[in-house]
Design an enzyme around this catalytic site. Structure first.
Site, PDB file in Angstrom:
ATOM      1  CE  LYS A   5      -1.788   1.772   3.867  1.00  0.00           C
ATOM      2  NZ  LYS A   5      -1.624   3.159   4.144  1.00  0.00           N
ATOM      3  CG  ASN A   6       2.370   2.717   3.453  1.00  0.00           C
ATOM      4  OD1 ASN A   6       1.293   2.956   3.465  1.00  0.00           O
ATOM      5  ND2 ASN A   6       2.776   2.555   4.699  1.00  0.00           N
ATOM      6  NE  ARG A  10      -1.617  12.691   7.310  1.00  0.00           N
ATOM      7  CZ  ARG A  10      -1.440  13.804   7.533  1.00  0.00           C
ATOM      8  NH1 ARG A  10      -2.258  14.860   8.053  1.00  0.00           N
ATOM      9  NH2 ARG A  10      -0.148  14.371   7.643  1.00  0.00           N
ATOM     10  CB  CYS A  33      -5.633  11.455  11.096  1.00  0.00           C
ATOM     11  SG  CYS A  33      -3.805  10.707  11.331  1.00  0.00           S
ATOM     12  NE  ARG A  68       0.157  10.691   9.671  1.00  0.00           N
ATOM     13  CZ  ARG A  68      -0.056   9.352   9.156  1.00  0.00           C
ATOM     14  NH1 ARG A  68      -1.091   8.838   9.280  1.00  0.00           N
ATOM     15  NH2 ARG A  68       0.610   8.945   8.095  1.00  0.00           N
ATOM     16  CB  ILE A 123       1.975  18.860   5.566  1.00  0.00           C
ATOM     17  CG1 ILE A 123       1.187  20.199   5.907  1.00  0.00           C
ATOM     18  CG2 ILE A 123       1.030  17.546   5.599  1.00  0.00           C
ATOM     19  CD1 ILE A 123       0.295  20.551   4.649  1.00  0.00           C
ATOM     20  CG  ASP A 145       2.699   1.493   9.648  1.00  0.00           C
ATOM     21  OD1 ASP A 145       2.559   2.442  10.330  1.00  0.00           O
ATOM     22  OD2 ASP A 145       2.867   1.622   8.426  1.00  0.00           O
ATOM     23  CB  VAL A 195       7.420   7.207  14.371  1.00  0.00           C
ATOM     24  CG1 VAL A 195       7.135   7.661  12.733  1.00  0.00           C
ATOM     25  CG2 VAL A 195       8.524   6.234  14.297  1.00  0.00           C
ATOM     26  NE  ARG A 199      -7.380   4.655   5.499  1.00  0.00           N
ATOM     27  CZ  ARG A 199      -6.694   5.305   5.912  1.00  0.00           C
ATOM     28  NH1 ARG A 199      -6.842   5.910   7.307  1.00  0.00           N
ATOM     29  NH2 ARG A 199      -5.526   5.979   5.473  1.00  0.00           N
TER      30      ARG A 199
HETATM   31  C1  UD1 Z   1       4.287   6.737   6.100  1.00  0.00           C
HETATM   32  C2  UD1 Z   1       3.320   5.682   5.890  1.00  0.00           C
HETATM   33  C3  UD1 Z   1       2.688   5.319   7.432  1.00  0.00           C
HETATM   34  C4  UD1 Z   1       4.005   5.106   8.432  1.00  0.00           C
HETATM   35  C5  UD1 Z   1       4.789   6.240   8.289  1.00  0.00           C
HETATM   36  C6  UD1 Z   1       6.152   5.916   9.173  1.00  0.00           C
HETATM   37  C7  UD1 Z   1       2.472   5.945   3.772  1.00  0.00           C
HETATM   38  C8  UD1 Z   1       1.358   6.351   3.050  1.00  0.00           C
HETATM   39  N1  UD1 Z   1       2.287   6.009   5.137  1.00  0.00           N
HETATM   40  O1  UD1 Z   1       3.570   8.054   6.650  1.00  0.00           O
HETATM   41  O2  UD1 Z   1       2.041   4.007   7.159  1.00  0.00           O
HETATM   42  O3  UD1 Z   1       3.547   4.655   9.546  1.00  0.00           O
HETATM   43  O4  UD1 Z   1       5.172   6.420   6.865  1.00  0.00           O
HETATM   44  O5  UD1 Z   1       6.826   5.021   8.655  1.00  0.00           O
HETATM   45  O6  UD1 Z   1       3.447   5.491   3.226  1.00  0.00           O
HETATM   46  N2  UD1 Z   1       6.458  14.958  10.371  1.00  0.00           N
HETATM   47  C9  UD1 Z   1       6.298  16.047  10.574  1.00  0.00           C
HETATM   48  N3  UD1 Z   1       6.198  17.095   9.520  1.00  0.00           N
HETATM   49  C10 UD1 Z   1       6.014  16.749   8.305  1.00  0.00           C
HETATM   50  C11 UD1 Z   1       5.868  15.287   7.794  1.00  0.00           C
HETATM   51  C12 UD1 Z   1       5.874  14.633   8.968  1.00  0.00           C
HETATM   52  O7  UD1 Z   1       6.314  16.432  11.684  1.00  0.00           O
HETATM   53  O8  UD1 Z   1       6.047  17.522   7.110  1.00  0.00           O
HETATM   54  C13 UD1 Z   1       6.182  13.862  11.289  1.00  0.00           C
HETATM   55  C14 UD1 Z   1       4.945  13.384  11.584  1.00  0.00           C
HETATM   56  O9  UD1 Z   1       3.988  13.770  12.230  1.00  0.00           O
HETATM   57  C15 UD1 Z   1       5.205  11.798  12.202  1.00  0.00           C
HETATM   58  C16 UD1 Z   1       6.782  11.666  11.622  1.00  0.00           C
HETATM   59  O10 UD1 Z   1       7.134  12.787  11.074  1.00  0.00           O
HETATM   60  O11 UD1 Z   1       5.513  11.921  13.653  1.00  0.00           O
HETATM   61  C17 UD1 Z   1       6.687  10.594  10.654  1.00  0.00           C
HETATM   62  O12 UD1 Z   1       5.799  10.888   9.525  1.00  0.00           O
HETATM   63  P1  UD1 Z   1       6.090  10.629   8.194  1.00  0.00           P
HETATM   64  O13 UD1 Z   1       7.415   9.585   8.049  1.00  0.00           O
HETATM   65  O14 UD1 Z   1       6.100  11.571   7.172  1.00  0.00           O
HETATM   66  O15 UD1 Z   1       5.034   9.460   7.763  1.00  0.00           O
HETATM   67  P2  UD1 Z   1       4.010   9.488   6.785  1.00  0.00           P
HETATM   68  O16 UD1 Z   1       4.565   9.751   5.286  1.00  0.00           O
HETATM   69  O17 UD1 Z   1       2.980  10.346   6.925  1.00  0.00           O
END
Ligand code: UD1
Length: 439
Positions: A21-22, A91, A115, A120, A122, A305, A327, A397
């Site tokens: 999926k990811n 997302r 969520c 989370r 960006i 995960d 994380v 999902r």
């Molecule tokens: C992806 C995976 C999710 C997995 C996660 C960590 C997908 C679709 N989802 O989520 O299943 O659990 O990686 O392995 O691939 N963060 C910030 N600012 C940002 C972006 C992230 O502070 O701009 C923080 C997040 O809040 C979180 C951490 O970084 O605490 C990790 O997030 P991230 O690695 O970005 O996870 P996703 O890409 O959302």
């Protein structure tokens, strides 16, 4: 939808995992960058994939999913907007921002909200896009991004190795003018898969899978066929299912190297884990499992995960295990439901202390997020009596055919949905095609 599980049946047999999926979600977004047809194979049937296909169609892309093959033709790309409804549902829809900027010089994307597993943010995505020359404005729940004719390569240091931000910047910089370097990049296998897809399409990405990724911008990308990597989290979930039932299960179609941390923790707990080239054999039939400590980390550390699934396992292991979630904030919401099944878990901030019990007991519980929901199913498989898991849409999902696969391994899992009775009240009714459940 509900899953009704009668626990304590040792699983045995073989299960084949689906495509990741990811990995597939960012590749779908990246297909916007390509001139011509992208064909993705081994695409899992998941709600999130269906949402991604709808997002593509809403942008004007000709997107067709037949069986496990997804064909994407972006020549009709006409819209630069991803509305609230899609981004709210998933997302990862937000990942189209960079590709739209690169192709159309403009993107208007609903802000992803919080969520169930935390706020989370960006910020890293937006800072990175700005470094590539995008102008970003945020207002009225939307992000408006625009760029001159071409984005420009830049040096971007990520404060945290975010998976999504690394993928996003890799995509956005492929067609940029000049060289981009992403420092402190995430190293997850899904990032390598995205880079392999883009490189096959003509991109010049070096170092994906390491902390520093270099992208030399190219003028155009061409259509390509790509087979998505196996889903390591789905595989890990079946490994835990085998372990929690004292089963003997071979998980096929995996890359064992992607599961090193998970296999190591299972071995530490006393499970026999034997890796072959494309399969992993899990044998937990011999002894009660021992508690271990777990700390989630970016890859190659223990995956966040898999944290909730392992919590189910620790709940019935011998001794005390400490789980530290580094994380995501707020990713221990499954604990309250596990406690309702008799688990002994104390939470303090991001740390959960799990005192293993001889057994959990079936109870009605509710899934509120994807992996936490899967963990409740796993807890039910190991529990005495009947567990009813509501909120199955969260599990759907991210897992293709979870209940059918578990049934094939000998589990008693039935899917039921609320159905109206003649007098207009709601009653539980079994959905079709599930006669395999043994009750
Ligand atoms: C992806 C995976 C999710 C997995 C996660 C960590 C997908 C679709 N989802 O989520 O299943 O659990 O990686 O392995 O691939 N963060 C910030 N600012 C940002 C972006 C992230 O502070 O701009 C923080 C997040 O809040 C979180 C951490 O970084 O605490 C990790 O997030 P991230 O690695 O970005 O996870 P996703 O890409 O959302």
């Amino acid at each position: 939808m509900k899953l009704i599980i009668k626990g304590r049946r040792p699983l045995s047999g073989r299960v084949r995992v689906h495509g990741s999926k990811n990995a597939v979600l960012p590749i779908i977004a990246a297909s916007l960058l390509v001139d011509g047809e992208t064909v993705i194979t081994q695409v899992p049937h998941l709600e999130d994939v269906h949402t991604a296909v709808e997002v593509m169609a809403s942008l004007g892309v000709d997107a067709r999913l037949r069986g496990s093959t997804l064909t994407l033709r972006p020549e009709g790309l006409s819209s630069f907007e991803a509305p609230y409804d899609y981004v709210r549902r998933m997302r990862a829809s937000f990942l189209v921002t960079g590709p739209l900027l690169a192709r159309l010089g403009r993107a208007r994307i609903s802000l992803p909200g919080g969520c169930a597993i935390g706020s989370r943010p960006i910020d890293l995505h937006l800072k990175g896009l700005e470094a590539l020359g995008a102008r970003i404005r945020v207002g009225h729940g939307y992000i408006e991004a625009s760029a001159a004719e071409r984005l420009t390569g830049s040096r971007v240091y990520l404060d945290y190795p975010s998976v999504g931000a690394t993928e996003h910047l890799m995509m956005a910089s492929c067609l940029a003018e000049g060289t981009t370097v992403i420092e402190n990049a995430a190293e997850e296998p899904e990032i390598v898969d995205l880079a392999n897809y883009l490189n096959a399409a003509g991109a010049s990405i070096y170092g994906a899978g390491t902390k520093v990724i270099r992208i030399e911008g190219v003028r155009a990308l061409k259509g390509v066929r790509h087979q998505v990597i196996p889903d390591r989290i789905e595989a890990g979930t079946y490994m835990v299912a085998a372990a929690i039932t004292g089963g003997y299960v071979e998980i096929e179609g995996v890359v064992p190297d992607h599961l090193t941390a998970v296999s190591a923790k299972l071995r530490e707990m006393g499970v026999d884990v034997v890796e072959d080239e494309n399969s992993i054999l899990v044998n937990a039939s011999r002894r009660r499992l021992k508690a271990v400590n777990i700390k989630t980390m970016p890859y190659p550390g223990f995956p966040t995960d898999m944290q909730a699934p392992f919590m189910a396992l620790l709940a019935v292991a011998e001794g005390t295990g400490v789980v530290t979630e580094t994380v995501f904030e707020n990713r221990l919401i499954h604990v309250v439901e596990m406690v309702r099944m008799g688990a002994d878990i104390q939470v303090d901030g991001r740390v959960a202390t799990v005192q293993g019990r001889r057994s959990l007991y079936g109870a009605p519980v509710t899934a509120t997020d994807l992996r936490g929901g899967a963990a409740l199913v796993l807890a039910g498989l190991g529990a005495v009596g009947v567990t009813e898991v509501s909120g199955v849409e969260h599990i759907d999902r991210g897992y293709d055919s979870l209940d059918a696969n578990l049934r094939r391994l000998g589990a008693s899992v039935r899917r039921v949905r609320p159905r109206e009775t003649a007098d207009g009240r709601l009653a539980a009714g079994t959905t079709g095609g599930l006669a395999g459940g043994r009750h």
